[in-house]
Design a protein around this motif. Structure first.
Motif, short mmCIF file in Angstrom:
data_model
loop_
_atom_site.label_atom_id
_atom_site.label_comp_id
_atom_site.label_asym_id
_atom_site.label_seq_id
_atom_site.Cartn_x
_atom_site.Cartn_y
_atom_site.Cartn_z
N HIS A 1 19.64 9.18 14.42
CA HIS A 1 19.62 10.51 14.94
C HIS A 1 20.65 10.89 15.77
CE1 HIS A 1 16.91 8.30 17.93
NE2 HIS A 1 17.35 9.17 18.70
N ASP B 1 17.33 4.67 18.73
CA ASP B 1 16.82 4.39 19.89
C ASP B 1 16.76 3.01 20.38
OD1 ASP B 1 16.69 7.02 20.51
OD2 ASP B 1 14.52 7.12 20.19
N HIS C 1 22.62 7.35 16.54
CA HIS C 1 22.26 6.17 16.83
C HIS C 1 20.66 5.74 16.49
CE1 HIS C 1 20.64 8.91 19.79
NE2 HIS C 1 19.69 8.04 20.19
N ARG D 1 9.98 11.84 26.15
CA ARG D 1 10.21 10.69 25.10
C ARG D 1 9.43 9.51 25.33
NH1 ARG D 1 15.74 7.79 23.59
NH2 ARG D 1 15.01 6.71 25.29
FE LIG Z 1 18.03 8.93 20.79
#
Ligand SMILES: [Fe+2]
Length: 328
Positions: A285, A129, A127, A300
């Motif tokens: 990723h 993000d 995917h 994150r």
């Molecule tokens: Fe991700």
């Protein structure tokens, strides 16, 4: 005067593969780059070219991570548009210590476990993000503070290279098509974990509870001007201009094109406190869920970028652009 090369400003690095991924040793500390506009601008340019950068054993705090993500957007060229800030994930932990603009990536639950299906193929997790947002992400920075002894590697793939590997006729067919990206599966996790869907999420256009948007299948990267494939296995549901069966077949072809070409991917084995910084506009990723119940956790921070666009006249492929550069 020409700007100094990135190696002089940021320190020595090595490219992990020709297509994607560059690693910096622990002598390059992101905290030292924070107050240096030239360094932050060089970082923004390099990550947009290389897709993902790794920084070994970093001392950067979560507050500094957020500051750097804001500065990266402000100093990239062109800068992040007004109105785009740090993303608040629909199912953010939103704790007072971490803030709603931190995503906790944890093996214990939450964002990293949403949509996870046991026994599904590992390649189903690729995917970019938050591509379900109207204003999706430019950059993500992830620092892993807890890692298993082995396992838990992350893989990235290059959208530029994925575009370059297609035949000219197929490239032409895809240019101008648009696809729906759907993140409504986060509602299931929200319900299970008794969370409310956050809104707004880093941009006023990223508001409300319907986590769907439509984006071009081939997108122009605003920093490099390069064309990239912008469609992924996790969030993309259909291509609007095609019949359902055609759409399914094209999405299947393109997502396999990314997951089955390991020569446009890089796999990173984390050490504790390593940081990855990647550009979601030109990469995909996926996590590797091979570490059983061992704890794995990181923080994150996700920047919100511009509304994706395709500029037919004003963009080139990465290969075309590099072939035209002196000495390449
Ligand atoms: Fe991700």
């Amino acid at each position: 005067m020409a700007p100094a090369p990135a190696s002089v400003i940021l320190g020595p690095s090595s490219d992990l593969t020709p297509a994607i991924g560059t690693v910096f040793g622990p002598n390059t500390q992101l905290t030292d780059l924070l107050g240096n506009d030239e360094a932050v601008a060089a970082l923004a340019k390099l990550v947009s070219e290389r897709g993902v950068l790794f920084f070994e054993r970093q001392g950067i705090t979560l507050a500094q991570q957020k500051e750097l993500m804001l500065r990266l957007g402000a100093l990239s060229s062109p800068p992040r548009p007004n109105g785009s800030g740090l993303h608040v994930h629909p199912i953010s932990e939103d704790s007072p210590e971490l803030g709603a603009d931190t995503s906790v990536i944890s093996s214990a639950g939450g964002i990293a476990r949403a949509g996870y299906v046991k026994n599904a193929r590992a390649s189903g997790g690729w995917h970019s993000d938050i591509s379900f947002e109207n204003y999706p992400s430019d950059y993500t920075m992830l620092k892993m503070h807890t890692i298993p002894t082995t396992g838990g590697d992350t893989l990235w793939a290059s959208g530029y290279e994925a575009y370059d590997r297609l035949s000219p006729a197929y490239q032409k067919f895809l240019e101008g098509l648009t696809a729906e990206h759907d993140g409504n599966f986060f509602h299931r996790t929200a319900k299970l974990e008794n969370k409310k869907i956050q809104s707004p999420r880093g941009h006023i256009e990223n508001s409300g509870e319907d986590l769907r948007s439509v984006h071009p299948v081939i997108r122009t990267h605003p920093v490099t001007g390069w064309k990239t494939v912008f469609l992924n296995k996790t969030f993309t549901t259909r291509i609007l201009e095609l019949a359902p069966a055609e759409s399914e077949s094209v999405i299947d072809y393109l997502t396999r094109h990314v997951s089955e070409n390991h020569d446009l991917q890089v796999r990173y084995r984390w050490q504790q406190n390593d940081v990855a910084l990647w550009d979601n506009r030109c990469t995909f990723h996926t996590a590797t869920n091979d570490y059983g119940s061992a704890p794995r956790e990181g923080f994150r921070v996700v920047g919100v970028g511009e509304k994706p666009y395709f500029d037919k006249e004003g963009s080139k492929s990465r290969a075309e652009s590099l072939a035209g550069s002196a000495g390449l």
